[in-house]
Design a protein around this motif. Sequence first.
Motif, PDB file in Angstrom:
ATOM      1  N   ARG A 116       0.819  -1.211   0.000  1.00 26.34           N
ATOM      2  CA  ARG A 116       0.000   0.000   0.000  1.00 26.34           C
ATOM      3  C   ARG A 116       0.853   1.261   0.000  1.00 26.34           C
ATOM      4  O   ARG A 116       1.964   1.276   0.514  1.00 26.34           O
TER       5      ARG A 116
ATOM      6  N   TYR B 291      -3.500   0.042  -2.948  1.00 32.99           N
ATOM      7  CA  TYR B 291      -2.650  -1.116  -3.248  1.00 32.99           C
ATOM      8  C   TYR B 291      -1.996  -0.919  -4.611  1.00 32.99           C
ATOM      9  O   TYR B 291      -2.663  -0.592  -5.599  1.00 32.99           O
TER      10      TYR B 291
ATOM     11  N   GLY C 228       6.099  -4.872  -0.786  1.00 31.79           N
ATOM     12  CA  GLY C 228       4.781  -5.432  -0.518  1.00 31.79           C
ATOM     13  C   GLY C 228       4.811  -6.901  -0.140  1.00 31.79           C
ATOM     14  O   GLY C 228       5.875  -7.515  -0.016  1.00 31.79           O
TER      15      GLY C 228
ATOM     16  N   ARG D 220      -4.376 -10.989  -2.986  1.00 35.27           N
ATOM     17  CA  ARG D 220      -4.182  -9.596  -2.598  1.00 35.27           C
ATOM     18  C   ARG D 220      -5.243  -8.706  -3.247  1.00 35.27           C
ATOM     19  O   ARG D 220      -5.699  -9.005  -4.361  1.00 35.27           O
TER      20      ARG D 220
END
Length: 377
Positions: free
Chosen positions: A226, A237, A243, A272
């Motif tokens: 993020r 995102y 990440g 995700r």
Amino acid sequence: MLLGRSFQVIGIPWPDLNDGLFYNDVVKPPDSGKSLIHFYSCKYKSSAPLEGWLQRIKNEQITIDGEVITDPETILRIGSELVYRRLPWKEPDTPFSLEILYEDDEMIALNKPSGLQVLPGGVFQQRTVLTQLQWWSSDQSFSISEELHPVPVHRLGRGTSGILLCAKTKLARTQFAAYFADGTSSVIRNSTSEEGTKRKISKIYRALVTGIIHDDEVSVDQPIGRMQYPGVAQGLYVATPSGKPACSKVNVLERDEQGEHTLVQVEIQSGRPHQIRIHLSSIGHPLLGDPLYVAGGQPNCLHSEVVNQSFAEDGGYERPMKPVPGDCGYYLHAHQLILYHPKTNEKGFLVLLKVVKIVAPLPPILRTRSEAEDFHN
């Protein structure tokens, strides 16, 4: 494979206005002695600017211990109960009909249309899949002995269509949570071996992307994390080396050289948020029509001013002027879901594993030429 009822349609048209919302707070020691306007404008500054909170107070939308307060300089005392009432509003136009693709005593799978949000958030507090499920289950409960509480167990983006899995029971919610925590994979076998049962759910999508993908198969393992992004309170995102791990397997189904588009199938081996949109854009092929993600897995207009700092009629900020994750326009469809049924026996062990395969009909734009011909024939 289990067989279930399909193509039953549920959904009730939306009322013109929703019911509004109530937000409750109890004054804690650090906030005792502060003014009412200081409390709200500092603690909830992402909801409205200072002028907006002044408007809400003077509009009799805030109570302290049940009493309407219109003086923004009122001093707060420890233990006092604060309630802010957000007035009813008309939410943006949204589809309301949902197809039931599969249903049994433990679970229900819906065909979500593009444009319908799954859970409440932002301007969509009533016009969601969850609300339609609650309305539907309240009607169903009149004809059965046990009240139903079906809830989605994962999310699809508002602009994404296709299969949304929902649990009816606590058992199913627990099992599905474990499935998703373990990840998703294309490997589901009719075996009780450790290897065969390691992954218990597989999700397969269709997508239409810009440009021509020359390789028939592409694996994308770009991490997703993020970043701060105006208009998205929890952060946006994006593709970033810092990440969390994410893996998508992309298979080319058809290339349109003239239109410079590629039709692909995507299996995700992690879940995700906005993974497919980010992964395809990260390899230089954003989803056709995606207003947010561009090549590189980054947002469009990143360095532009994206929030109108004036406040709306209810005192809150105006809608961001630039793209946000809930904007629609792209072509992504959750096409197939394969999973082990969550039913267990009395001892809590999985019974003889039953594989459920659920398929959501493809939108015309996501069919190959041969699939389109078969459909019309």
